[in-house]
Design a protein around this motif. Structure first.
Motif, mmCIF file in Angstrom:
data_model
loop_
_atom_site.group_PDB
_atom_site.id
_atom_site.type_symbol
_atom_site.label_atom_id
_atom_site.label_comp_id
_atom_site.label_asym_id
_atom_site.label_seq_id
_atom_site.Cartn_x
_atom_site.Cartn_y
_atom_site.Cartn_z
ATOM 1 N N UNK A 180 0.848 -1.193 0.000
ATOM 2 C CA UNK A 180 0.000 0.000 0.000
ATOM 3 C C UNK A 180 0.884 1.244 0.000
ATOM 4 N N UNK A 181 0.478 2.270 -0.742
ATOM 5 C CA UNK A 181 1.266 3.514 -0.731
ATOM 6 C C UNK A 181 1.399 4.049 0.696
ATOM 7 N N UNK A 182 2.561 4.543 0.999
ATOM 8 C CA UNK A 182 2.816 5.094 2.327
ATOM 9 C C UNK A 182 2.499 6.589 2.322
ATOM 10 N N UNK A 183 1.249 6.891 2.002
ATOM 11 C CA UNK A 183 0.831 8.276 1.818
ATOM 12 C C UNK A 183 0.818 9.091 3.104
ATOM 13 N N UNK A 184 0.962 8.429 4.241
ATOM 14 C CA UNK A 184 1.007 9.146 5.512
ATOM 15 C C UNK A 184 2.389 9.762 5.776
ATOM 16 N N UNK A 185 3.397 9.407 4.969
ATOM 17 C CA UNK A 185 4.766 9.855 5.240
ATOM 18 C C UNK A 185 5.070 11.321 4.906
ATOM 19 N N UNK A 186 4.562 11.903 3.807
ATOM 20 C CA UNK A 186 4.957 13.280 3.497
ATOM 21 C C UNK A 186 4.756 14.295 4.628
ATOM 22 N N UNK A 187 3.629 14.301 5.337
ATOM 23 C CA UNK A 187 3.550 15.279 6.431
ATOM 24 C C UNK A 187 4.531 14.983 7.565
ATOM 25 N N UNK A 188 4.883 13.710 7.736
ATOM 26 C CA UNK A 188 5.851 13.354 8.786
ATOM 27 C C UNK A 188 7.231 13.852 8.395
ATOM 28 N N UNK A 189 7.656 13.597 7.152
ATOM 29 C CA UNK A 189 8.991 14.069 6.811
ATOM 30 C C UNK A 189 9.042 15.577 6.603
ATOM 31 N N UNK A 190 7.911 16.209 6.311
ATOM 32 C CA UNK A 190 7.885 17.681 6.310
ATOM 33 C C UNK A 190 8.070 18.202 7.736
#
Length: 176
Positions: free
Chosen positions: A38-48
């Motif tokens: 599954x795409x790890x779409x939750x990651x961008x706000x975390x790495x931002x």
């Protein structure tokens, strides 16, 4: 015991290799998609958020060293290096499981976005040897050269950290 010049030459060889290998590996991994994940779409706000935290900690680290708090400065800088590695791992994982999100803006704002994005990427690549060489100078006890190099490393690292947040904020409305 090895003298500092010999140690620094060894560090510089390793730093050069790392500075070449990381961008090449990241570029290669961008072309690889992990199947059936599954795409790890939750990651961008975390790495931002990691970029934002890095920016804040960089500023505090400069304050610490200017106020004679060397142990605090050292801990903050090691934390920033760790955060940068964590960011890199998350960034790679996201792009190996998700399609790139095209920027949907237009007009002058799109030029601003692409300018920020391109300078962010180019400077993040240049930052690898800068951070590692700056760290090596301190590790080897060459604090005068460390300070001189840090005068260049700090603003570039701060720019990369802040623009990482800006790029995320500008593209986040276009995530699927």
């Amino acid at each position: 015991m090895e003298n500092t010049v010999v140690k620094e030459k060894k560090f510089n060889r390793v730093i050069t290799m790392i500075s070449i290998v990381i961008p090449v590996v990241v570029a290669l991994l961008f072309g690889i998609k992990i199947p059936n994940v599954a795409p790890l779409s939750f990651l961008p706000p975390i790495y931002a958020a990691i970029n934002g935290l890095t920016a804040v900690l960089l500023i505090i680290a400069v304050w610490a060293i200017k106020n004679g708090k060397r142990p605090l400065h050292q801990k903050l800088m090691m934390t920033n290096i760790g955060l940068s590695l964590l960011f890199l791992v998350m960034y790679i994982l996201y792009h190996m499981t998700s399609d790139s999100t095209p920027y949907g803006g237009d007009g002058v704002i799109s030029y601003i976005y692409y300018f920020i994005l391109i300078t962010h990427i180019v400077l993040s690549i240049a930052l690898i040897p800068l951070v590692l060489r700056t760290y090596a100078k301190a590790y080897l006890g060459n604090f005068e050269e460390h300070r001189n190099l840090a005068k260049y490393t700090f603003p570039i690292w701060l720019y990369v950290a802040i623009t990482g947040v800006v790029v995320y904020l500008m593209i986040s409305p276009y995530y699927a």
